[in-house]
Scaffold this active site. Structure first.
Site, mmCIF file in Angstrom:
data_model
loop_
_atom_site.group_PDB
_atom_site.id
_atom_site.type_symbol
_atom_site.label_atom_id
_atom_site.label_comp_id
_atom_site.label_asym_id
_atom_site.label_seq_id
_atom_site.Cartn_x
_atom_site.Cartn_y
_atom_site.Cartn_z
ATOM 1 N N ASN A 13 0.879 -1.162 0.000
ATOM 2 C CA ASN A 13 0.000 0.000 0.000
ATOM 3 C C ASN A 13 0.917 1.213 0.000
ATOM 4 O O ASN A 13 1.528 1.532 1.014
ATOM 5 C CB ASN A 13 -0.891 -0.023 1.246
ATOM 6 C CG ASN A 13 -1.700 1.256 1.395
ATOM 7 O OD1 ASN A 13 -1.749 2.088 0.492
ATOM 8 N ND2 ASN A 13 -2.346 1.414 2.554
ATOM 9 N N LYS A 15 0.195 4.294 -0.241
ATOM 10 C CA LYS A 15 -0.374 5.498 0.396
ATOM 11 C C LYS A 15 -0.093 6.718 -0.484
ATOM 12 O O LYS A 15 -0.107 6.582 -1.706
ATOM 13 C CB LYS A 15 0.170 5.638 1.822
ATOM 14 C CG LYS A 15 -0.012 4.333 2.609
ATOM 15 C CD LYS A 15 0.237 4.464 4.067
ATOM 16 C CE LYS A 15 0.020 3.106 4.737
ATOM 17 N NZ LYS A 15 0.136 3.161 6.191
ATOM 18 N N HIS A 99 -9.353 1.386 4.772
ATOM 19 C CA HIS A 99 -8.082 1.551 5.483
ATOM 20 C C HIS A 99 -8.277 2.504 6.659
ATOM 21 O O HIS A 99 -9.051 3.469 6.569
ATOM 22 C CB HIS A 99 -7.007 2.088 4.530
ATOM 23 C CG HIS A 99 -5.646 2.017 5.125
ATOM 24 N ND1 HIS A 99 -5.182 2.968 6.004
ATOM 25 C CD2 HIS A 99 -4.676 1.083 5.011
ATOM 26 C CE1 HIS A 99 -3.959 2.619 6.396
ATOM 27 N NE2 HIS A 99 -3.632 1.470 5.809
ATOM 28 N N GLU A 101 -6.577 4.845 7.740
ATOM 29 C CA GLU A 101 -6.298 6.261 7.455
ATOM 30 C C GLU A 101 -7.514 6.920 6.795
ATOM 31 O O GLU A 101 -7.786 8.102 7.020
ATOM 32 C CB GLU A 101 -5.039 6.390 6.583
ATOM 33 C CG GLU A 101 -3.785 6.143 7.422
ATOM 34 C CD GLU A 101 -2.642 5.490 6.670
ATOM 35 O OE1 GLU A 101 -2.615 5.529 5.428
ATOM 36 O OE2 GLU A 101 -1.764 4.915 7.343
ATOM 37 N N GLU A 171 -5.313 -4.860 10.500
ATOM 38 C CA GLU A 171 -4.276 -3.846 10.704
ATOM 39 C C GLU A 171 -4.532 -3.107 12.012
ATOM 40 O O GLU A 171 -5.331 -2.155 12.041
ATOM 41 C CB GLU A 171 -4.283 -2.842 9.542
ATOM 42 C CG GLU A 171 -3.996 -3.451 8.191
ATOM 43 C CD GLU A 171 -3.360 -2.442 7.237
ATOM 44 O OE1 GLU A 171 -2.292 -2.734 6.715
ATOM 45 O OE2 GLU A 171 -3.933 -1.355 7.030
ATOM 46 N N GLY A 177 2.701 2.370 10.631
ATOM 47 C CA GLY A 177 3.633 3.486 10.458
ATOM 48 C C GLY A 177 4.365 3.879 11.725
ATOM 49 O O GLY A 177 5.005 4.922 11.786
ATOM 50 N N SER A 217 3.582 -2.133 10.146
ATOM 51 C CA SER A 217 5.043 -2.215 10.354
ATOM 52 C C SER A 217 5.629 -3.580 9.987
ATOM 53 O O SER A 217 6.627 -3.996 10.565
ATOM 54 C CB SER A 217 5.417 -1.833 11.794
ATOM 55 O OG SER A 217 4.992 -0.503 12.073
HETATM 56 P P1 13P Z 1 3.206 0.361 7.508
HETATM 57 O O1 13P Z 1 3.695 -0.926 6.927
HETATM 58 O O2 13P Z 1 3.932 1.557 6.971
HETATM 59 O O3 13P Z 1 3.109 0.326 8.988
HETATM 60 O O4 13P Z 1 1.695 0.544 6.960
HETATM 61 C C1 13P Z 1 0.822 -0.510 7.081
HETATM 62 C C2 13P Z 1 -0.418 -0.183 6.352
HETATM 63 O O5 13P Z 1 -1.155 0.692 6.725
HETATM 64 C C3 13P Z 1 -0.723 -0.940 5.142
HETATM 65 O O6 13P Z 1 -1.995 -0.664 4.682
#
Ligand code: 13P
Length: 255
Positions: A13, A15, A99, A101, A171, A177, A217
């Site tokens: 992903n 982002k 997601h 976010e 997640e 992150g 992560s």
């Molecule tokens: P990270 O791997 O950067 O923690 O992000 C995970 C994520 O949100 C994947 O959708």
């Protein structure tokens, strides 16, 4: 629980990262690194603007392209949104829905996640549905309830025959992150709750066939241990998917 019944899927992903130019370069590098790695499906979910470059760069390789969101209406006055048909006609096969976010920063609710899941599946897209608890909910001991509720609402009205096009990614929001990865046991437990909920809704056979990813992560160092857990059938990877060698190492760990 028989893990062999399920397809491992390693998905990136991106982002809000990467330009079309960088997309071409990264996928060019990655496709060489993952050549012949048939032990898992490989997906990159990229920003809308990067989709044409991604589809072109991945052509003829094992890499499939996904989007990071999709709108639930077919068309109309929804400035800034992208429909499922626009995605499929651009060569997109997967889409992330729900997601954290999107939920945290853009007002996404369980109800709108449900609408997007249905619109995407009806259009023939494969959906990566994200669920996960925030730290406060974990500390309150309600992680299981949160995951079950998010899963149930997101799948409300989704017929069983469409589950073959569904992946769920657990997640935990506190692990995204932050570098604070869930322990393999926590990942396995969360994924197990998701699978159990799908079993409640659709029965054991459907639940055993469902690919459930872990995300938060995950990187080239911790992937093997996480993917070794019985309920962890793949990963949804943010930061480490932006570097071809790191993402390829995670693909290796899934072989
Ligand atoms: P990270 O791997 O950067 O923690 O992000 C995970 C994520 O949100 C994947 O959708």
């Amino acid at each position: 629980m028989n893990k062999k019944k399920r397809r491992a899927v390693i998905a990136g992903n991106w982002k809000m990262n990467m330009t079309p130019e960088k997309t071409t370069a990264l996928i060019g590098e990655l496709r060489e690194l993952v050549k012949g790695k048939r032990g898992c499906d490989i997906v990159l979910c990229v920003p809308a603007i990067d989709i044409p470059a991604a589809v072109k760069a991945a052509k003829g390789s094992r890499i499939r392209i996904g989007a990071e969101n999709v709108h639930f209406e077919e068309k109309g006055a929804f400035t800034g949104e992208i429909s499922a048909e626009m995605l499929t006609s651009a060569g997109v096969e997967y889409v992330i829905v729900g997601h954290s976010e999107r939920r945290q920063y853009f007002g996404e609710t369980d109800a709108t996640v449900n609408k997007r899941v249905k619109a995407a599946l009806n259009a023939g897209l494969k959906v990566i549905l994200c669920v996960g608890e925030v730290l406060e909910q974990r500390d309150l001991g309600i992680t299981g309830e949160v995951l079950a509720m998010q899963t149930k609402i997101a799948l409300h009205g989704v017929p069983e025959e469409q589950l073959k096009n569904l992946i769920i990614a657990y997640e935990p929001v506190w692990a995204i992150g932050t570098g604070r990865v869930a322990t393999p046991e926590q990942a396995d437990e969360g994924n197990g709750v998701v699978r159990k909920t799908v079993e409640e809704l659709y029965g054991k056979k459907a639940a055993e066939a469902l690919t459930v990813q872990y995300g938060g992560s995950m990187n080239e160092k911790n992937a093997a241990e996480l993917l070794g857990k019985v309920n962890v059938d793949g990963g949804l990877i943010g930061g480490a998917s932006l570097v071809a060698s790191k993402f390829a190492a995670i693909v290796d760990a899934a072989q």
